[in-house]
Scaffold this motif. Sequence first.
Motif, PDB file in Angstrom:
ATOM      1  N   ARG A   7      35.486  41.338  42.117  1.00  0.00           N
ATOM      2  CA  ARG A   7      34.410  42.180  41.576  1.00  0.00           C
ATOM      3  C   ARG A   7      34.490  43.598  42.149  1.00  0.00           C
ATOM      4  O   ARG A   7      34.292  44.572  41.451  1.00  0.00           O
ATOM      5  CB  ARG A   7      33.039  41.572  41.885  1.00  0.00           C
ATOM      6  CG  ARG A   7      32.637  40.458  40.921  1.00  0.00           C
ATOM      7  CD  ARG A   7      31.119  40.245  40.924  1.00  0.00           C
ATOM      8  NE  ARG A   7      30.611  39.834  42.229  1.00  0.00           N
ATOM      9  CZ  ARG A   7      30.450  38.556  42.610  1.00  0.00           C
ATOM     10  NH1 ARG A   7      30.738  37.572  41.764  1.00  0.00           N
ATOM     11  NH2 ARG A   7      29.990  38.261  43.794  1.00  0.00           N
TER      12      ARG A   7
ATOM     13  N   ARG B  68      37.203  37.511  38.847  1.00  0.00           N
ATOM     14  CA  ARG B  68      35.895  38.023  39.260  1.00  0.00           C
ATOM     15  C   ARG B  68      34.739  37.312  38.572  1.00  0.00           C
ATOM     16  O   ARG B  68      33.618  37.338  39.041  1.00  0.00           O
ATOM     17  CB  ARG B  68      35.820  39.528  39.039  1.00  0.00           C
ATOM     18  CG  ARG B  68      35.703  39.965  37.626  1.00  0.00           C
ATOM     19  CD  ARG B  68      35.678  41.476  37.543  1.00  0.00           C
ATOM     20  NE  ARG B  68      36.213  41.924  36.282  1.00  0.00           N
ATOM     21  CZ  ARG B  68      35.506  42.046  35.172  1.00  0.00           C
ATOM     22  NH1 ARG B  68      34.225  41.749  35.180  1.00  0.00           N
ATOM     23  NH2 ARG B  68      36.063  42.442  34.059  1.00  0.00           N
ATOM     24  N   THR B  69      35.008  36.666  37.436  1.00  0.00           N
ATOM     25  CA  THR B  69      33.928  35.906  36.800  1.00  0.00           C
ATOM     26  C   THR B  69      33.979  34.441  37.227  1.00  0.00           C
ATOM     27  O   THR B  69      33.298  33.604  36.658  1.00  0.00           O
ATOM     28  CB  THR B  69      34.042  35.956  35.266  1.00  0.00           C
ATOM     29  OG1 THR B  69      35.300  35.363  34.904  1.00  0.00           O
ATOM     30  CG2 THR B  69      33.980  37.367  34.740  1.00  0.00           C
ATOM     31  N   GLY B  70      34.851  34.155  38.193  1.00  0.00           N
ATOM     32  CA  GLY B  70      34.947  32.787  38.686  1.00  0.00           C
ATOM     33  C   GLY B  70      35.910  31.924  37.896  1.00  0.00           C
ATOM     34  O   GLY B  70      36.143  30.761  38.242  1.00  0.00           O
TER      35      GLY B  70
ATOM     36  N   GLN C 213      35.868  35.797  44.195  1.00  0.00           N
ATOM     37  CA  GLN C 213      35.113  36.546  43.188  1.00  0.00           C
ATOM     38  C   GLN C 213      34.584  37.858  43.736  1.00  0.00           C
ATOM     39  O   GLN C 213      34.607  38.882  43.074  1.00  0.00           O
ATOM     40  CB  GLN C 213      33.930  35.712  42.687  1.00  0.00           C
ATOM     41  CG  GLN C 213      34.349  34.529  41.873  1.00  0.00           C
ATOM     42  CD  GLN C 213      33.113  33.745  41.430  1.00  0.00           C
ATOM     43  OE1 GLN C 213      32.237  34.269  40.783  1.00  0.00           O
ATOM     44  NE2 GLN C 213      33.059  32.485  41.808  1.00  0.00           N
TER      45      GLN C 213
END
Length: 714
Positions: free
Chosen positions: A481, A376-378, A477
């Motif tokens: 997220r 989710r933070t890439g 992502q």
Amino acid sequence: MAHSADKAAEINIAATTALLKVKNIPFEDIERLRDVLRYNEYRYYILNDPLIADAEYDGLYKQLQHLEAENPGSITPDSPTQRVGQGLSKDFPTVQHLVPMLSLENSYNADDLVDWDRKARELTGLEIMTYCIEPKFDGASISLIYENDLLVRGVTRGDGVEGEDITTNIRQVRSIPLRAPFSQYGIQQIEIRGEIIMSKAAFQKYNDQQAEQGLAALANPRNAASGSLRMKDPREVAKRNLEAFLYHVSFYTMTDGRQFAVDGQPGEEPVHNKQHLLDTHSGTLQLLWNCGFRSPQKERQVVKGIDEVIKHVHDFEELRDTLPYEIDGMVIKVNDLALQDDMGMTTHHPRWAMAFKFKARQATTVLRSVEFQVGRTGAVTPVAKLDPVFIGGVTVSSISIHNEEYIKEKDLHLGDTVLIERAGDVIPQIVKSFPELRPAHAHNIHFPKNCPVCNSELFKEAEEAVWRCINLECPAQVVERMIHFVSKDAMDIKSFGEANVRKFYELGLLKDIPGIYTLDFDAISKLEGFGKKSIDNLRSAIEASKQQPLHRLIYALGIRFVGETTAKTVANAVHELFELENKTEEDLQQLEDIGVKVAQSIYKFFHNEQNIHLLKQLEALGLQLKNQKSTAQTGKDTLHGQTFLFTGTLAQLKRSDAEAMVEANGGKLVSGVSSKLNFLVVGEDAGSKLEKAKKINTIKIITEQQFIDILAQQ
Ligand SMILES: NC(=O)c1ccc[n+]([C@@H]2O[C@H](COP(=O)([O-])OP(=O)(O)OC[C@H]3O[C@@H](n4cnc5c(N)ncnc54)[C@H](O)[C@@H]3O)[C@@H](O)[C@H]2O)c1
Ligand SMILES: [Zn+2]
């Protein structure tokens, strides 16, 4: 020379891999099997660089035992089953043991133990046996001789008859006393045995150092202990923090000249121990303890009958991960030393002892491919896909290999044979690769330059190991997220879950976080598996989540470096979320436990237009953005400026309630023991936090009752 040695190694390696693949090795291959076992023993004991996992070696060894049992005529005196495996290196002088130093017979399940107990009762004519059970320490065996209370010799097991004289190195092991008061028992000379081990913590440190120097990791603490013990420079040995457990007396001479061999020679007539100083194994352990040795003390148990043994070994296996050192099983010993004498020994092991091996934790397998997953933070994480193997009770077929550095450090290639480990509930890890077994044209693992999901270019910040996709719209992502947002520790939207996020996203029913609150339930009701009841549940869970406390929302936003505790700190610093837009990095750093990096990340988040837009949308959708517990509103600010941490099990309050009480009264929670902590509230079975807090004078250590009293005074 070197060339022909390489050639021989190559042949042995090929033979090992080939035999490992054969389920039932035919009798005609018995010599080949013996050679393979000998080669692997050499790598294991002498080079300290095993090629295969222990369980695999054990599997081959069992096949040899099986072939020999079916063809007893074929047993040669030099067969690996007929002698103790460990050879002798040329680095130390060789000395003869006073009494041979043998290995143990192995068992793997309750049936094996029941069989062994039956044999023991037949041999001794007893109806029920008394056994002493102790851990099977996973280290290197040693034999020590004390004369007139002084340590005079330390020797490795070697081939069982002769060992390597490593006295100087043994002297570096702090848990081995250089002087021990045996004379108080009338003992003039004594030979004792035990295990040199390296604790889990020391092993971790050791492998970290290896990695720093670009050297290969060792497979386990046992290899590390035996390797350390054989180092040429004793000062280096001292640095390794080795420890010792002593568990056996093999021979002693009394000051009046009487001599007692506790272990007779193989095949020798038994000498009865009747007038001995020592008459039980547990008594021996106690005598060693009294003389200042670490012998199994809390760790030993005397029981009657094999049923009790089976129960105890299973119970102890549960404790395995809580011990500071590795054990690979338990050893069960006939407690009466006179009976031990009666039972005697083979050339390989005593008949009065049996090792019960725990579930294997290491295995080798092949790394087939690597998938790159976007979080989710890439962050792009490589995940190794493996040929499935069964270890520690589960089948493992994929393992995270973290980042590019890690791949280099572990020297991983596609097609590599790798050693993997799974300890207890710990996530499986790759311990090392085996370059010797690498196929000729093995491919390097290429890290992608572009995001495997959205194809945008990947970036890596200086000093970071991780490559990232910085496209906030990247589908991977976005989905991760949302999964985080609905998860239990975040907004806790029950019955939503990862599967539904993925499904709704794929069907175009959900595209971003606000979309969670505007779901088209009509469309969803047409999907398979969504009845009225499940839709109602989902709908009310989503509705209820709008009232979640502010700190949960802050955590759910997935701001980098903002975990649950930080989210609470931040939430408590404001009356409502948008106040964060006005906080500077310096303001944020004033908050408890928030450092430069975290402050920067929060600042950045609240100064990003897209994020503010998202928050406005959530507000419009009816989400609660106020801090209801804010001290300004409750008027209670009595713990203002005080920090709290809870440790151990509370008897009266639920941990989460106690924490909420701190915050409701204007106090703050911190996540670790440091000089910033004011109160440590200690419940039952408090551990390392309590120890740490005791060392910091300014921390007040209070009980749960005292905590409740403080609140009541307000
Ligand atoms: N991976 C490989 O290639 C390879 C090669 C050779 C051997 N090995 C491993 O080594 C093992 C064989 O080695 P081994 O002969 O040392 O047998 P072992 O380690 O299975 O058992 C015997 C040893 O246990 C130790 N021990 C620990 N606690 C004890 C206690 N409380 N009482 C008595 N002894 C205790 C002693 O040192 C004793 O010598 C195999 O099971 C195998 O897993 C692996
Ligand atoms: Zn992407």
